[in-house]
Design an enzyme around this catalytic site. Sequence first.
Site, PDB file in Angstrom:
ATOM      1  N   ASP A 288      21.755  43.747 155.998  1.00  0.00           N
ATOM      2  CA  ASP A 288      21.576  44.586 157.185  1.00  0.00           C
ATOM      3  C   ASP A 288      21.295  46.041 156.848  1.00  0.00           C
ATOM      4  O   ASP A 288      20.934  46.823 157.729  1.00  0.00           O
ATOM      5  CB  ASP A 288      22.829  44.543 158.069  1.00  0.00           C
ATOM      6  CG  ASP A 288      23.010  43.215 158.770  1.00  0.00           C
ATOM      7  OD1 ASP A 288      22.085  42.384 158.714  1.00  0.00           O
ATOM      8  OD2 ASP A 288      24.084  43.006 159.360  1.00  0.00           O
TER       9      ASP A 288
ATOM     10  N   LYS B 224      24.964  48.513 165.250  1.00  0.00           N
ATOM     11  CA  LYS B 224      23.810  47.782 165.791  1.00  0.00           C
ATOM     12  C   LYS B 224      24.305  46.546 166.522  1.00  0.00           C
ATOM     13  O   LYS B 224      25.430  46.076 166.328  1.00  0.00           O
ATOM     14  CB  LYS B 224      22.837  47.386 164.680  1.00  0.00           C
ATOM     15  CG  LYS B 224      23.436  46.517 163.570  1.00  0.00           C
ATOM     16  CD  LYS B 224      23.497  45.022 163.862  1.00  0.00           C
ATOM     17  CE  LYS B 224      24.030  44.218 162.688  1.00  0.00           C
ATOM     18  NZ  LYS B 224      24.340  42.809 163.055  1.00  0.00           N
TER      19      LYS B 224
END
Length: 277
Positions: free
Chosen positions: A140, A8
């Site tokens: 995350d 990401k």
Amino acid sequence: MITFPIAKINLGLNVVERRPDGYHNLQTVFYPVPIMDALEVQPMADGFPSNVDCDIKVSNIHIEGDEQRNLVVRAYQLLKQDFPTLPRLHTHLWKGIPTQAGMGGGSSDGAFMISLLNELFELHLSDEQMIGYAARLGADCAFFILNRPCYAEGIGEQLHPIALDLSKWYIGIVRPDIPVSTKEAFSLIRPHYPAHCCREVVMQPVEQWRGLLTNDFEESVFALHPEIGAVKDKLYEMGATYAAMSGSGSALFGLFREEPAALQQTFPDMFTSVFIL
């Protein structure tokens, strides 16, 4: 069974509050990018001489530390508590996502392990339940259950999918060979609310992001490692419409209208990747 954890980037990352539990509340937009690891699981033979229920072999990129602290193994251990019939497993993790880069590689591995176990052993967990498990692994991790653009709050586990499409943009990733400690990066942050929330900024044309979409870690990380800040400057010199550091670093990315063909030649001693979404 094999699965492919993805990376990401953060489109804006603002540390807005310090929490009583020592963590920090954030505002960020997570965006998935097609840089991948490969995670394979196989059953452990009944007679295999091991004192653990899940082991791991990591290849391609060396990872320091106790393998039982790897998020893949910890994901297994977490589900094993509630699903004691999970069989003993061997895991093999081929690392393609750079480590200590702010791209969520370890978090993705843990989250994809949860999804893999859910599918392989028919645990019938909903996305919400898997997000709950993933959030217990790390800030995350929850994002990688959904793997779609999301505005995130809290420690990163409060996810709100957004309609953001960067499919016509080239993304160039550069990861200098400079590890950045997340703990150290957070220690230098002064929490505050940004002038412009990233959720609203990313809904504007990319051409308007520069100066509005900020990563709070850049100030301290660039001061400690000017070479990282120099990469961001160079991405703009190469024609990036927007460039920033991802997470707490050290990877940086640039959004380009045209393919930055000379990225590898410009950064010959660094990890580089260019793709169009």
